[in-house]
Design a protein around this motif. Structure first.
Motif, PDB file in Angstrom:
ATOM      1  N   ASP A 262       1.033  -6.440  10.721  1.00  0.00           N
ATOM      2  CA  ASP A 262       1.283  -5.307   9.837  1.00  0.00           C
ATOM      3  C   ASP A 262       2.291  -4.367  10.478  1.00  0.00           C
ATOM      4  O   ASP A 262       2.545  -4.424  11.689  1.00  0.00           O
ATOM      5  CB  ASP A 262      -0.009  -4.523   9.569  1.00  0.00           C
ATOM      6  CG  ASP A 262      -0.924  -5.221   8.575  1.00  0.00           C
ATOM      7  OD1 ASP A 262      -0.606  -6.362   8.199  1.00  0.00           O
ATOM      8  OD2 ASP A 262      -1.949  -4.636   8.197  1.00  0.00           O
ATOM      9  N   TYR A 264       3.244  -0.469  11.430  1.00  0.00           N
ATOM     10  CA  TYR A 264       2.570   0.788  11.757  1.00  0.00           C
ATOM     11  C   TYR A 264       3.604   1.896  11.959  1.00  0.00           C
ATOM     12  O   TYR A 264       4.782   1.631  12.219  1.00  0.00           O
ATOM     13  CB  TYR A 264       1.727   0.627  13.021  1.00  0.00           C
ATOM     14  CG  TYR A 264       0.497  -0.223  12.818  1.00  0.00           C
ATOM     15  CD1 TYR A 264      -0.758   0.354  12.665  1.00  0.00           C
ATOM     16  CD2 TYR A 264       0.594  -1.615  12.755  1.00  0.00           C
ATOM     17  CE1 TYR A 264      -1.888  -0.426  12.464  1.00  0.00           C
ATOM     18  CE2 TYR A 264      -0.526  -2.402  12.549  1.00  0.00           C
ATOM     19  CZ  TYR A 264      -1.766  -1.803  12.406  1.00  0.00           C
ATOM     20  OH  TYR A 264      -2.884  -2.570  12.200  1.00  0.00           O
ATOM     21  N   ASN A 278      -1.561   2.384  10.099  1.00  0.00           N
ATOM     22  CA  ASN A 278      -1.093   1.292   9.257  1.00  0.00           C
ATOM     23  C   ASN A 278      -0.468   1.901   8.005  1.00  0.00           C
ATOM     24  O   ASN A 278      -1.096   2.729   7.342  1.00  0.00           O
ATOM     25  CB  ASN A 278      -2.282   0.397   8.899  1.00  0.00           C
ATOM     26  CG  ASN A 278      -1.876  -0.879   8.193  1.00  0.00           C
ATOM     27  OD1 ASN A 278      -1.157  -0.853   7.204  1.00  0.00           O
ATOM     28  ND2 ASN A 278      -2.363  -1.999   8.703  1.00  0.00           N
TER      29      ASN A 278
END
Length: 642
Positions: A262, A264, A278
């Motif tokens: 992911d 961030y 996130n």
């Protein structure tokens, strides 16, 4: 296991199960091969080699042991020995398993043996037994061999300079990212988790280290970014916004993750970097989103992802912030950039149109190569261009960063002999450079109280009347705005309840960026008597016809008056001392009237506006110099009641 091994390994498993005929009638040779296959499946590679060699002692014309040893050497990283085994196998029986020509050719490309690779691709294509799918892939690879051979014969300028021990360490250092003012240079460093477990594939973690450029053009010693930016998890592939205030990066396999990897965000404040968060949907999904690259103003974010909608494996995507500052649904950059292979590691330059990335799908040297593409005025991407040899090699190149000036690149390079990764810089040759970019840095504050203001600032292309940079000053009122060369711009700084600030940057015809601009911006509250110089209102010489480039500033005035419906304003024209008093007075009045007429046509009630010409009566600079006379030729807005 790499894709190139699939056919060979499947063959060995098939043979081991007793469903295929061996090319040897020697029971001893077959028995040794079967032992080698079992050792290979158990990853006992040394035993597999020994047993395969014993099989060849029993039958020198047995081709399968050569192919098995080729697979073992390839899987253990000894590509040169793998190619040797393939070739020896081909000498024994080239028709037995022609699909192996493809793997051999791919490894020859890795070794830079492009003529040999071309020959083996062609042998596969000409074979009667080879896989049709592999034949198609082999035909697609032939132009790669031609390109690579030509590139090596015509190298581009390329001189690597190590950033030295201040930045590089005895551990791998990579993924550089640099703020516009070079005060924040952030890298990823791969460190051992502890000193007890051998340093390897599992005993490591990635952390961020930060350096900055000193006045003598050397780098400070890189220091750990520390908690909360660095954690026991891995942090990698950072991108820092031009002002050095926001850091986007990749985090994988985290408790708060939506997918495998992911994106961030951490924000820099007075106390340091904030706890990363996130950035969530719609950017992050159940798939992988990684390797972000933020636009200079932080309003666009490029990244690579294998989410649904890709053309191959990893594709490049972009998301933009909406009017509320929220990320919108990402869009695929399309088939001009993305291929059926992996396309990744984007870097979007602060010029707002030049994108660098890494690809294994575009024609190159054989692995991942670096490419550059540019976005035209309609938003379409040009055909990507390979950066050339020796910037690109037979190895894996990715993670390039280009400074604002567009001259110097930073990249991690692997020292094959020492198996270390360090960060180097090199000068880009002209053809692959982006547009040079300067910047303006300063502080916005209340002109009376001196308190910092979180004002909005916007850079507008005067010709296209298009915003090219928009952001907000931080809590200390500090800001940095990037200014690309080759165009003319209007800069406005605005905050509700205050008169806006206007500045002009004439960059047309400049192929390089000026030295940075440093300017503090005092804003005045809207009250009678306060005035501003409208630095982006333009007239032709001896004319009162507004130039098209004035539209951006005129619209700012319309916005100011619409947001403050109870104020009235005087628009005044001023000249230098060239010409007679009567002529200058008439010209200044006509110019002020032209501005008022535009505002009325835009919906402002005429009774709220007064046009006034002062000629040369109110100079703000001496008329003895061209610079002074230019300052005196101006248009002003003054609040006359509220």
């Amino acid at each position: 296991m790499m894709r190139q091994f699939i056919f060979i390994v499947c063959f060995f498993i098939f043979a081991a199960a007793g469903h295929a005929q061996f090319t040897s009638t020697s029971k001893k040779a077959v028995s040794r091969l079967q032992s080698a296959q079992a050792a290979y499946r158990a990853k006992k590679y040394k035993d597999a080699i020994t047993q395969a060699q014993e099989a060849l002692k029993a039958d020198a014309a047995f081709v399968e042991p050569y192919l098995l040893m080729a697979a073992v050497y390839a899987e253990t990283g000894n590509i040169e020995r793998a190619v040797d085994m393939y070739k020896q196998g081909f000498l024994v029986n080239a028709d037995f398993f022609p699909n192996a020509f493809f793997d051999c050719a791919m490894y020859e490309m890795r070794l830079g043996r492009y003529a040999e690779a071309r020959d083996h691709f062609n042998q596969l294509i000409a074979s009667a037994k080879g896989s049709e799918k592999l034949k198609q892939q082999a035909a697609m690879r032939l132009p790669w061999c031609d390109f690579a051979a030509y590139a090596i014969a015509h190298p581009v300028p390329y001189t690597l300079i190590s950033l030295g021990d201040s930045v590089n360490s005895r551990f791998p250092d990579y993924w550089p990212s640099l703020s516009a003012d070079k005060n924040t240079f952030i890298i990823t460093r791969r460190l051992p988790v502890d000193s007890y477990t051998p340093y390897g594939s599992s005993n490591f973690q990635e952390d961020f280290y930060i350096s900055s450029l000193k006045p003598d053009k050397t780098w400070t010693s890189a220091r750990s970014a520390g908690f909360p930016l660095n954690t026991p998890d891995n942090e990698g592939a950072p991108t820092i916004t031009a002002d050095g205030k926001k850091l986007y990066f990749t985090g994988c396999n985290r408790n708060d993750g939506k997918g495998m990897c992911d994106i961030y965000l951490s924000v820099k404040a007075e106390a340091g970097w904030s706890k990363p968060r996130n950035i969530g949907a719609p950017v992050n999904t159940a798939h992988s989103e990684k390797q972000p690259s933020a636009s200079a103003d932080g309003n666009m974010l490029f990244f690579s992802s294998n989410r649904p909608g890709t053309y191959g494996g990893l594709d490049l995507w972009v998301t933009r912030k909406d009017a509320m500052g929220k990320w919108t649904e990402p869009k695929n950059l399309g088939p001009v950039i993305n291929t059926t292979g992996d396309d990744c590691a984007p870097f979007f330059h602060p010029d707002g149109k030049t994108l660098y990335f890494s690809s294994e799908g575009h024609i190159g040297m054989g692995a991942f190569d670096l490419f550059v593409t540019r976005m035209d005025s309609s938003g379409k991407w040009e055909k990507p261009e390979n950066l050339g040899y020796p910037i690109n090699t037979t190895e894996h190149e990715e993670g390039i960063f280009i400074d604002c000036e567009g001259k110097r690149a930073y990249i991690a390079v692997t020292n094959q002999k020492e198996k270390d990764v360090d960060i180097f810089s090199f000068d880009l040759y002209d053809k692959i450079r982006p547009v040079a970019v300067s910047y303006m840095k300063g502080r916005v504050y209340d002109a009376v109280t001196m308190e910092p203001l979180q004002a909005m600032f916007e850079l507008t292309d005067l010709k296209e009347v298009k915003t090219v940079f928009a952001s907000v000053a931080d809590t200390k009122g500090e800001f940095l705005v990037t200014i690309p060369a080759e165009r003319d711009y209007a800069l406005s700084v605005e905050m509700r309840g205050y008169l806006f600030f206007s500045e002009n940057f004439t960059m047309s015809g400049k192929a390089t960026a000026d030295e940075p601009f440093f300017k503090d911006v005092p804003l005045h509250k809207i009250q009678p008597g306060q005035k501003i110089i409208l630095k982006n209102i333009f007239f032709a010489t001896d004319s009162f016809n507004l130039k098209a480039e004035s539209k951006a500033e005129l619209q700012k005035i319309v916005g100011l008056l619409n947001d403050n419906p109870f104020i009235s304003a005087e628009i005044s024209g001023h000249t230098d001392n060239a010409g007679s008093d009567e002529y200058n007075l008439r010209l200044s009045e006509n110019r002020a009237r032209s501005v008022v007429e535009y505002l009325v046509s835009a919906g402002i009630v005429s009774t709220r506006l007064i046009a006034k010409g002062y000629g040369e009566l109110q100079p703000i600079a001496p008329n003895e110099t061209p610079e002074g006379r230019a300052q005196n030729r101006r248009t002003e807005l003054k609040i006359i009641n509220r």
